[in-house]
Motif scaffolding. Structure first.
Motif, PDB file in Angstrom:
ATOM      1  N   VAL A  36       0.906  -1.162  -0.278  1.00 22.18           N
ATOM      2  CA  VAL A  36      -0.142   0.027   0.046  1.00 22.18           C
ATOM      3  C   VAL A  36       0.927   1.192  -0.034  1.00 22.18           C
ATOM      4  O   VAL A  36       1.992   1.420   0.751  1.00 22.18           O
ATOM      5  CB  VAL A  36      -0.870   0.155   1.249  1.00 22.18           C
ATOM      6  N   SER A  37       0.346   2.214  -0.922  1.00 20.97           N
ATOM      7  CA  SER A  37       1.275   3.464  -1.058  1.00 20.97           C
ATOM      8  C   SER A  37       0.256   4.571  -0.698  1.00 20.97           C
ATOM      9  O   SER A  37      -0.940   4.429  -0.962  1.00 20.97           O
ATOM     10  CB  SER A  37       1.881   3.662  -2.305  1.00 20.97           C
ATOM     11  N   VAL A  38       0.753   5.654   0.067  1.00 22.56           N
ATOM     12  CA  VAL A  38       0.145   6.575   0.435  1.00 22.56           C
ATOM     13  C   VAL A  38       0.966   8.060   0.465  1.00 22.56           C
ATOM     14  O   VAL A  38       1.960   7.872   0.856  1.00 22.56           O
ATOM     15  CB  VAL A  38      -0.635   6.685   1.852  1.00 22.56           C
ATOM     16  N   ALA A  39       0.214   9.185   0.149  1.00 21.43           N
ATOM     17  CA  ALA A  39       0.951  10.637  -0.053  1.00 21.43           C
ATOM     18  C   ALA A  39       0.880  10.982   1.370  1.00 21.43           C
ATOM     19  O   ALA A  39      -0.058  10.864   2.138  1.00 21.43           O
ATOM     20  CB  ALA A  39       0.260  11.398  -1.119  1.00 21.43           C
ATOM     21  N   ALA A  40       2.267  11.311   1.912  1.00 16.21           N
ATOM     22  CA  ALA A  40       2.249  11.698   3.330  1.00 16.21           C
ATOM     23  C   ALA A  40       3.256  12.614   3.514  1.00 16.21           C
ATOM     24  O   ALA A  40       4.088  12.956   2.890  1.00 16.21           O
ATOM     25  CB  ALA A  40       2.483  10.337   4.278  1.00 16.21           C
ATOM     26  N   ARG A  41       3.356  13.116   4.928  1.00 12.11           N
ATOM     27  CA  ARG A  41       4.395  14.179   5.460  1.00 12.11           C
ATOM     28  C   ARG A  41       4.850  13.125   6.546  1.00 12.11           C
ATOM     29  O   ARG A  41       4.164  12.891   7.614  1.00 12.11           O
ATOM     30  CB  ARG A  41       3.870  15.547   5.944  1.00 12.11           C
ATOM     31  N   VAL A  42       6.193  13.149   6.506  1.00 13.44           N
ATOM     32  CA  VAL A  42       6.796  12.210   7.605  1.00 13.44           C
ATOM     33  C   VAL A  42       7.849  13.108   8.019  1.00 13.44           C
ATOM     34  O   VAL A  42       8.703  13.827   7.601  1.00 13.44           O
ATOM     35  CB  VAL A  42       7.609  10.837   6.779  1.00 13.44           C
ATOM     36  N   SER A  43       7.939  13.035   9.380  1.00 20.14           N
ATOM     37  CA  SER A  43       8.541  13.920  10.347  1.00 20.14           C
ATOM     38  C   SER A  43       9.500  13.015  11.357  1.00 20.14           C
ATOM     39  O   SER A  43       9.418  12.167  11.697  1.00 20.14           O
ATOM     40  CB  SER A  43       7.561  14.750  11.153  1.00 20.14           C
ATOM     41  N   CYS A  44      10.784  13.736  11.413  1.00 18.91           N
ATOM     42  CA  CYS A  44      11.694  13.374  12.368  1.00 18.91           C
ATOM     43  C   CYS A  44      12.252  14.540  13.014  1.00 18.91           C
ATOM     44  O   CYS A  44      12.986  15.321  12.317  1.00 18.91           O
ATOM     45  CB  CYS A  44      12.529  12.163  12.030  1.00 18.91           C
ATOM     46  N   GLY A  45      12.151  14.949  14.269  1.00 16.50           N
ATOM     47  CA  GLY A  45      12.692  16.116  14.792  1.00 16.50           C
ATOM     48  C   GLY A  45      11.887  17.175  14.314  1.00 16.50           C
ATOM     49  O   GLY A  45      10.911  17.373  13.741  1.00 16.50           O
ATOM     50  N   LYS A  46      12.907  18.228  13.554  1.00 13.40           N
ATOM     51  CA  LYS A  46      12.659  19.307  13.075  1.00 13.40           C
ATOM     52  C   LYS A  46      12.407  19.117  11.545  1.00 13.40           C
ATOM     53  O   LYS A  46      12.015  20.198  10.819  1.00 13.40           O
ATOM     54  CB  LYS A  46      13.515  20.589  13.132  1.00 13.40           C
ATOM     55  N   ARG A  47      12.529  18.017  11.149  1.00 13.23           N
ATOM     56  CA  ARG A  47      12.913  17.673   9.490  1.00 13.23           C
ATOM     57  C   ARG A  47      11.431  17.014   9.187  1.00 13.23           C
ATOM     58  O   ARG A  47      11.013  16.161   9.636  1.00 13.23           O
ATOM     59  CB  ARG A  47      14.181  16.945   9.302  1.00 13.23           C
ATOM     60  N   HIS A  48      11.108  17.482   7.870  1.00 12.73           N
ATOM     61  CA  HIS A  48       9.985  16.578   7.196  1.00 12.73           C
ATOM     62  C   HIS A  48       9.899  16.530   5.981  1.00 12.73           C
ATOM     63  O   HIS A  48      10.783  17.473   5.138  1.00 12.73           O
ATOM     64  CB  HIS A  48       8.547  17.256   7.743  1.00 12.73           C
ATOM     65  N   PHE A  49       9.332  15.606   5.053  1.00 17.40           N
ATOM     66  CA  PHE A  49       9.271  15.579   3.930  1.00 17.40           C
ATOM     67  C   PHE A  49       8.049  15.009   3.328  1.00 17.40           C
ATOM     68  O   PHE A  49       7.369  14.310   3.964  1.00 17.40           O
ATOM     69  CB  PHE A  49      10.581  14.472   3.494  1.00 17.40           C
TER      70      PHE A  49
END
Length: 406
Positions: A221-234
């Motif tokens: 399964v694939s989904v468009a998302a915002r992934v965050s770790c600390g202050k960085r996100h993609f």
């Protein structure tokens, strides 16, 4: 003993670029490649189309090398400013190589990636560069005139070689099945050059068994998302796998993630899932929660979330608190990966030869005149999407055209 002005170890992106630039300036250059073919990472990149640069690779470098990770983030600025994405675009266009832009400034060849390799092979021939494939470099030593080494070939035996400048362009440890190794770091340590911690980067993240059990039905399964770790996100796609998570957003965040840390996924960025579900409840309380959520997410993912939360019931039976729980599982799902898939699948290596030991204009080791490290071997790691190739081109030009070859 055969004498060269420059010996480049590694016929990858950075090594071939460096050899061409040095050869064009009248240097006698030898490239040694342990593999049977040059440019293997170029050939497989971008699904075989070579994501050769990114239009945004140089954006923000004056503010700290945006798009690049390093213990010394300013180091790469000099080379990147002198050789930009438009310079490489002009290069391939001069060879008639057609290209196109995908998302986020990523540039790909219209045809096979082998066109890029063939371009460099042609340029090396024109520049008088010698290329030896299936050849290993060993017994590297300094002498009064620079360096000497042994080039070993299974078919033709050993050749003693000397050179004024030695360039190590053998990359990092990622994708060992293609011959990747720690060779560059071993050479660095031999000559007292510090090496920073190396880790897999641009790599899928893995889950512990209990979490895998919860997500195993989502593999594929694939989904468009915002992934965050600390202050960085993609903000890119996330792919559920049988080991954990992959996809562009996960590969990007993996360069910033460390063991023991959690990541947070918003799998419906820009959508207030609570308000959407509450509105759906007011319109039709008999509608199943997974049906309403399936209008926002892939249906398998929607089903898995409501099942895990015990909310696989009509919306009318769910109070606001339960809707908020579902929304949190979508807009702020926080998980703690247990690790990565390692160098086996990592696209690049994070860390490498310490940039504090190098001259940013020529990539020469300050304490060892004539010795250079370029490309992935150096502690400069780019984002996914052509950034690492741009660093390879730029560092190769800096070395091949720099003071070291004069």
């Amino acid at each position: 003993m055969t004498r060269y002005d420059m010996v480049v170890i590694g016929a990858g992106a950075a090594g071939m670029m460096c050899a061409v630039e040095a050869g064009r300036r009248g240097r006698r250059v030898l490239v040694i490649e342990h593999g049977a073919k040059p440019g293997e990472k170029i050939r497989i990149s971008g699904g075989g189309r070579c994501n050769f640069t990114n239009l945004h690779a140089n954006e923000g470098i004056t503010q700290g090398a945006g798009g690049y990770l390093s213990q010394n983030p300013r180091f790469c600025v000099s080379a990147l400013k002198r050789y930009r994405p438009e310079d490489f675009i002009a290069r391939i266009e001069a060879h008639g190589i057609a290209w196109h832009e995908k998302t986020l400034g990523q540039l790909f060849c219209d045809g096979p990636a082998s066109q890029i390799v063939d371009m460099f092979l042609g340029e090396m021939r024109e520049a008088g560069v010698d290329l030896r494939l299936s050849t290993t470099a060993r017994d590297i030593e300094r002498d009064a005139d620079g360096f000497r080494l042994v080039a070993g070939h299974a078919g033709s035996g050993d050749t003693a070689i000397s050179c004024a400048a030695l360039v190590v362009a053998t990359g990092g440890k990622s994708i060992p099945k293609m011959g990747a190794s720690a060779f560059a770091y071993e050479v660095a340590r031999k000559f007292g050059v510090p090496v920073t911690e190396t880790r897999p980067a641009l790599v899928p993240l893995t889950f512990e068994p209990h979490l895998l059990e919860e997500t195993k039905a989502l593999s594929g399964v694939s989904v468009a998302a915002r992934v965050s770790c600390g202050k960085r996100h993609f903000d890119e796609a996330v792919l559920f796998t049988h080991r954990g998570l992959s996809g562009p957003a996960i590969l990007q965040i993996s360069s910033y993630w460390r063991e023991g840390e959690a990541i947070t996924l918003d799998m419906a960025p820009g959508v207030d899932v609570f308000e959407r579900l509450r509105a759906a409840r007011s319109q039709s309380g008999k509608q199943a929660a997974q049906t309403a959520l399936g209008e926002i997410l892939p249906k398998r993912l929607a089903q898995a979330i409501v099942t895990r939360l015990g909310a696989d019931v009509p919306l009318g039976s769910l109070p606001d608190k339960r809707l908020r729980d579902i929304a949190a599982a979508v807009n702020a799902w926080t998980v703690k990966p247990v690790g990565t898939e390692g160098f086996r699948t990592a696209e690049v290596t994070l860390g490498g030869v310490d940039t504090t030991a190098l001259d940013g204009k020529t990539m020469e080791v300050k304490s060892v005149p004539g010795l250079h490290f370029i490309g992935e071997a150096v502690d400069v790691t780019g984002w996914l999407g052509g950034y690492n190739f741009q660093w390879a081109w730029a560092s190769g030009v800096a070395c091949g055209a720099g003071d070291a070859t004069n």
